[in-house]
Design a protein around this motif. Structure first.
Motif, PDB file in Angstrom:
ATOM      1  N   LYS A   1       0.952  -1.128  -0.065  1.00 47.89           N
ATOM      2  CA  LYS A   1       0.044  -0.039  -0.031  1.00 47.89           C
ATOM      3  C   LYS A   1       0.779   1.339   0.110  1.00 47.89           C
ATOM      4  O   LYS A   1       0.549   2.226  -0.704  1.00 47.89           O
ATOM      5  CB  LYS A   1      -0.759   0.228   1.102  1.00 47.89           C
ATOM      6  CG  LYS A   1      -2.112  -1.084   1.258  1.00 47.89           C
ATOM      7  CD  LYS A   1      -2.984  -0.975   2.434  1.00 47.89           C
ATOM      8  CE  LYS A   1      -3.891  -2.010   2.540  1.00 47.89           C
ATOM      9  NZ  LYS A   1      -4.739  -2.120   3.845  1.00 47.89           N
ATOM     10  N   GLU A   2       1.920   1.244   0.831  1.00 52.44           N
ATOM     11  CA  GLU A   2       2.881   2.375   0.670  1.00 52.44           C
ATOM     12  C   GLU A   2       3.362   2.738  -0.599  1.00 52.44           C
ATOM     13  O   GLU A   2       3.743   3.601  -1.141  1.00 52.44           O
ATOM     14  CB  GLU A   2       3.920   2.117   1.803  1.00 52.44           C
ATOM     15  CG  GLU A   2       3.528   2.206   3.282  1.00 52.44           C
ATOM     16  CD  GLU A   2       4.647   1.871   4.232  1.00 52.44           C
ATOM     17  OE1 GLU A   2       4.431   1.793   5.257  1.00 52.44           O
ATOM     18  OE2 GLU A   2       5.768   1.305   3.651  1.00 52.44           O
ATOM     19  N   LEU A   3       3.757   1.506  -1.440  1.00 45.85           N
ATOM     20  CA  LEU A   3       4.270   1.630  -2.640  1.00 45.85           C
ATOM     21  C   LEU A   3       3.361   2.168  -3.360  1.00 45.85           C
ATOM     22  O   LEU A   3       3.710   3.004  -4.442  1.00 45.85           O
ATOM     23  CB  LEU A   3       4.952   0.402  -3.228  1.00 45.85           C
ATOM     24  CG  LEU A   3       6.051  -0.293  -2.581  1.00 45.85           C
ATOM     25  CD1 LEU A   3       6.488  -1.491  -2.980  1.00 45.85           C
ATOM     26  CD2 LEU A   3       7.294   0.836  -2.613  1.00 45.85           C
ATOM     27  N   ARG A   4       2.148   1.742  -3.426  1.00 49.22           N
ATOM     28  CA  ARG A   4       1.322   2.335  -4.387  1.00 49.22           C
ATOM     29  C   ARG A   4       1.001   3.878  -4.103  1.00 49.22           C
ATOM     30  O   ARG A   4       0.415   4.358  -5.034  1.00 49.22           O
ATOM     31  CB  ARG A   4      -0.035   1.584  -4.062  1.00 49.22           C
ATOM     32  CG  ARG A   4      -0.124   0.111  -4.732  1.00 49.22           C
ATOM     33  CD  ARG A   4      -1.469  -0.583  -4.173  1.00 49.22           C
ATOM     34  NE  ARG A   4      -2.598  -0.124  -5.070  1.00 49.22           N
ATOM     35  CZ  ARG A   4      -3.582  -0.652  -5.083  1.00 49.22           C
ATOM     36  NH1 ARG A   4      -4.078  -1.489  -4.116  1.00 49.22           N
ATOM     37  NH2 ARG A   4      -4.726  -0.109  -5.832  1.00 49.22           N
ATOM     38  N   SER A   5       1.149   4.314  -3.037  1.00 46.00           N
ATOM     39  CA  SER A   5       1.208   5.908  -3.010  1.00 46.00           C
ATOM     40  C   SER A   5       2.506   6.553  -2.969  1.00 46.00           C
ATOM     41  O   SER A   5       2.927   7.657  -2.831  1.00 46.00           O
ATOM     42  CB  SER A   5       0.829   5.967  -1.368  1.00 46.00           C
ATOM     43  OG  SER A   5       1.726   5.428  -0.403  1.00 46.00           O
TER      44      SER A   5
END
Length: 609
Positions: free
Chosen positions: A289-293
């Motif tokens: 999820k962090e990478l997607r942001s």
């Protein structure tokens, strides 16, 4: 329910303290290198005389922390007991920042965070270290606090926060050379923070990250140079603990790495009762999820730190020499856990938090079982047949797997060995694997029942599953630590048994504090064991400093029956020996005359004519 978790928090801390105290009870110093070579640095920082040891070198953070104890007592046996107590205090103090990490990482309540943190500290990888005065307790605390600071820094970037993180990085390196990798992980995470800040045009945050990078680098250099200075005060050669690491990695075969990468993952799985895998899956999902942001946040910090230390440890031991060709075969090198246990504590914490939150996600559980099955199958089918399960094992190096010491073979068997079964010599692997998967199996079963049978929802609902699984992990974990303590106690029994002659010498030196004691290793066919014996003798004799080499005029010389003192007319060799090959010589002079007059001279084996 909040009241229940507050009560559970108190109970879990008491249980964690109890099992750590139980493990530490009646322990004694066992590492003539790792323990002595570290804590003796405390004498250096106080300006006290210290003997020169035979060690590859150890960084001094833990020894410096324990330094005030030398002001309280000069008796090494008393010092050891006090150091054990300090270690227990640090272990319990670690629960607080670990609980705060749990709250920020998983969103549990503060009371639930305490339950999770106490459970982590009660599991064998942490609890067994209570039996030793190794630096792991301090390293674990520094890693956990650094993780908490990184979480806060990500939520609210400040110069104060980033400088504190840099300071913790430097302190961790000052405590152990292998933490260079942890420092590098922190630097990599700060680079990610810097890049993200530039991409979203947060110049203030970017500047904070840049300051953190510079500070981390500078403090790491200072910590390393300071540690090497301490090393030079105790050891008359360069620091060689990490010597040849790059060459070993370049020369190693990927086949060797299969053994260590699978073996160390297996140790973490077994030592956490499978919980670490749940934690890995949950944290990896957060990281995605962090990478997607387009950022690397708290989950990224945890994975970078744990992954870096894991790779370092596996590469370090994944060599032909460590695994196959050493004359002194070591089993613990195959499933080494000590290097990575401190950083994996946060992944285990995430797994316990998932149990508290009664996670029943199919995706999480399926991926957990896929990873667990993969680790188990590779370990049992590939690693186990090649591993010398019968070889030398140090409990402190594999605390996660040592609860199953009773399943180890009684004697050596030919290699490659058999595929593990319940009855053959390799049963250790299979039994440990299946026991570790019990909590996961019950967790999965309760989650499945809550989905399939509405009638059972009252028994398998979120609250019930949360309590049952968390309690199961805590109970089984503390039981495993108690069982592991048996093997640890047996390991202690092999070492640190000062013979009566040591007590006699300590009494003599207390009465004659000006006596000069030295060590002579100019013995024919000098055995390798003399290196370790030297360290033991130098430790036991403190506060008297045993000189590294003997000179004419010395009063007491540790040597061998045919060493140089054997050619000094009038020298007497005592009948009792501190070690089978070591002897004690009282040289002619005032001390020998005084002991004869007072009748305090111990029994003599012979006098040189």
């Amino acid at each position: 329910m909040d009241r229940f978790w507050r009560i559970a928090a108190v109970v879990s801390v008491v249980v964690a303290l109890a099992v750590n105290v139980y493990v530490a009870w009646d322990s004694s110093l066992s590492f003539m290198y790792d323990e002595i070579g570290t804590v003796i640095h405390g004498r250096t920082v106080l300006g006290l005389d210290s003997p020169q040891l035979n060690t590859p070198g150890y960084y001094p953070g833990w020894g410096v922390l324990l330094a005030p104890l030398w002001l309280v007592t000069s008796n090494v046996f008393t010092f050891y007991k006090m150091a054990i107590v300090v270690g227990l205090v640090i272990s319990m103090l670690t629960i607080w920042p670990l609980a705060r990490v749990a709250v920020r990482l998983s969103g549990v309540t503060p009371a639930q965070g305490v339950v999770a943190a106490a459970t982590v500290m009660a599991l064998p990888p942490r609890a067994i270290q209570a039996d030793y005065i190794l630096s792991e307790r301090l390293i674990t605390l520094l890693v956990v606090v650094a993780t908490l600071v990184a979480f806060r820094l990500h939520a609210k970037p400040t110069y104060r926060g980033v400088l504190l993180l840099s300071l913790l990085a430097g302190l961790s390196l000052f405590s152990h050379a292998r933490m260079q990798v942890f420092v590098a992980a922190i630097a990599l995470w700060l680079i990610c923070l810097l890049v993200h800040s530039l991409l979203v045009r947060k110049r203030q945050v970017a500047l904070i990250a840049l300051v953190g990078l510079v500070a981390t680098g500078l403090l790491a250099v200072v910590a390393n140079k300071a540690a090497l200075w301490f090393h030079a005060q105790l050891v008359p050669w360069k620091f060689i603990q990490a010597q040849g690491f790059v060459d070993k990695v370049l020369e190693a075969s990927p086949r060797f790495w299969v053994n260590t990468f699978a073996g160390e993952a297996w140790t973490q799985m077994v030592g956490s009762l499978g919980v670490v895998i749940i934690g890995l899956v949950v944290v990896t999902a957060m990281f995605w999820k962090e990478l997607r942001s387009r950022q690397v946040g708290p989950a990224g910090f945890v994975l970078i730190a744990a992954g870096s230390m894991y790779v370092l440890s596996c590469l370090n031991w994944g060599t032909e020499y460590s695994l196959f060709t050493m004359e002194w075969r070591r089993f613990d090198y195959w499933i080494y856990g000590r290097y990575i246990d401190p950083v994996f504590a946060v992944l285990v914490l995430a797994g316990v938090c998932a149990a508290i939150q009664a996670v029943r996600s199919r995706v999480v559980l399926v991926w957990t079982w896929v990873i667990a099955a993969g680790i188990s199958m590779v370990t049992i089918l590939v690693v186990a047949p090649d591993a010398p399960t019968w070889a030398y094992t140090t409990p402190a190096h594999i605390p996660g797997a040592i609860p199953f010491w009773w399943a180890l073979p009684d004697g050596q068997f030919p290699q490659p060995g058999p595929i593990p079964s319940f009855t053959n010599d390799n049963r250790f692997w299979l039994i440990a694997t299946l026991c570790a998967l019990v909590p996961l199996a019950i967790w999965t079963l309760l989650a499945a029942l809550s989905r399939l049978s509405p009638r059972l929802s009252s028994c398998t609902g979120d609250r019930a599953r949360s309590v049952v699984v968390t309690a199961l992990i805590l109970v089984l974990g503390t039981t495993a630590s108690a069982v592991a303590d048996v093997a640890s106690d047996e390991f202690h029994d092999r070492f640190d048994h000062a013979t009566p002659v040591i007590d006699d010498l300590r009494s003599i030196l207390a009465e004659h504090p000006d006596a000069v004691v030295s060590y002579d290793d100019n013995c024919p066919r000098r055995p390798p064991s003399m290196n370790s014996e030297r360290n033991w003798l130098m430790w036991w004799m403190l506060p008297t400093v045993v000189e590294r080499e003997w000179e004419w005029g010395d009063d007491i010389v540790f040597s061998c029956p045919s060493g140089e003192p054997a050619f000094v007319t009038g020298a007497v060799m005592l009948r009792e020996r501190p070690f089978p090959l070591a002897t004690v010589w009282i040289m002619p002079g005032d001390l020998l005359d005084s002991l004869r007059v007072s009748g305090e001279l111990p029994a003599v084996a012979r006098t040189v004519e």
